[in-house]
Write a protein that holds these residues in place. Structure first.
Motif, short mmCIF file in Angstrom:
data_model
loop_
_atom_site.label_atom_id
_atom_site.label_comp_id
_atom_site.label_asym_id
_atom_site.label_seq_id
_atom_site.Cartn_x
_atom_site.Cartn_y
_atom_site.Cartn_z
N MET A 1 0.84 -1.17 0.00
CA MET A 1 0.00 0.00 0.00
C MET A 1 0.89 1.24 0.00
O MET A 1 1.85 1.30 0.75
N VAL A 2 0.59 2.18 -0.86
CA VAL A 2 1.28 3.47 -0.89
C VAL A 2 0.31 4.49 -0.33
O VAL A 2 -0.78 4.66 -0.86
N SER A 3 0.68 5.12 0.78
CA SER A 3 -0.22 6.05 1.45
C SER A 3 0.57 7.19 2.05
O SER A 3 1.70 7.01 2.46
N THR B 1 2.70 -4.98 3.10
CA THR B 1 3.80 -4.02 3.12
C THR B 1 3.26 -2.65 2.78
O THR B 1 2.40 -2.52 1.92
N TRP B 2 3.78 -1.63 3.45
CA TRP B 2 3.32 -0.26 3.18
C TRP B 2 4.51 0.67 3.07
O TRP B 2 5.61 0.36 3.53
N CYS B 3 4.28 1.80 2.45
CA CYS B 3 5.31 2.81 2.26
C CYS B 3 4.66 4.18 2.39
O CYS B 3 3.61 4.42 1.83
N SER B 4 5.29 5.03 3.19
CA SER B 4 4.80 6.39 3.35
C SER B 4 5.98 7.32 3.54
O SER B 4 6.93 6.97 4.23
N THR B 5 5.91 8.47 2.93
CA THR B 5 6.99 9.44 3.12
C THR B 5 6.62 10.51 4.13
O THR B 5 7.46 11.30 4.52
N ILE C 1 4.31 2.02 14.04
CA ILE C 1 3.09 1.68 13.30
C ILE C 1 3.22 0.27 12.74
O ILE C 1 2.31 -0.54 12.86
N SER C 2 4.38 -0.05 12.16
CA SER C 2 4.58 -1.38 11.59
C SER C 2 4.44 -2.47 12.64
O SER C 2 3.77 -3.47 12.42
N VAL D 1 2.48 -5.15 10.18
CA VAL D 1 2.72 -4.97 8.75
C VAL D 1 4.19 -4.66 8.54
O VAL D 1 4.89 -4.21 9.44
N ARG D 2 4.67 -4.91 7.35
CA ARG D 2 6.06 -4.66 7.01
C ARG D 2 6.16 -3.31 6.33
O ARG D 2 5.34 -2.97 5.49
#
Length: 158
Positions: A1-3, A23-27, A35-36, A41-42
């Motif tokens: 997920m990109v959020s 898996t998630w990615c946030s900038t 949070i992970s 979640v990874r």
């Protein structure tokens, strides 16, 4: 997920059967490690890392100067072959010209687009023209049958 952020106090729950890795990615989120671990979640440290590891990528970001074209040629170059892209963010977050190229070379097996960069759909865009003209696509990679089986709860052929 990109959020870029989550509304409320929890991330969306993964809606895929276990066992799976989410898996998630946030900038923009701070305290990403907490949070992970809290939600099991990874976390990917970059969009390229996320794209290279995930079979399904779902985009959930607002449209800003920073996110316009975020998922474009560079992201697709890093992507896992045969991935599936879902864009529920604003249309211009995903570059549909780069998406067309990624679909033609089987980097992206399928894409679900909630909105397009221009509405109504711009027939000058290669992806839109291909769809309107029922353009032939390359044969799907072997992983396509496995992905179809996963989506339809059956064993892949062979």
């Amino acid at each position: 997920m990109v959020s870029s952020a989550w509304a409320g106090s929890e991330p969306p729950r993964p809606c895929v059967p276990r066992p799976s890795t989410w898996t998630w990615c946030s900038t923009t989120l701070t305290n990403r490690t907490a949070i992970s671990s809290r939600f099991g979640v990874r976390r990917a440290d970059s969009l390229a890392e996320l794209m290279g590891q995930c079979d399904f990528v779902s985009i959930h970001t607002p449209l800003t100067a920073e996110t316009r074209g975020l998922v474009g040629a560079e992201a697709f170059a890093a992507a896992k072959k045969g991935m599936i892209l879902i864009n529920t963010a604003r249309g211009p977050v995903a570059d549909i010209d780069a998406l067309y190229d990624a679909m033609k070379d089987n980097t992206v097996l399928a894409a679900g687009l909630d909105v397009l960069p221009e509405e109504p759909a711009n027939a000058q865009r290669r992806l839109i023209a291909a769809w309107q003209n029922n353009e032939d696509w390359n044969p799907p990679p072997p992983a396509a049958d496995a992905a179809f089986g996963l989506l339809h709860a059956r064993e892949p052929a062979g």
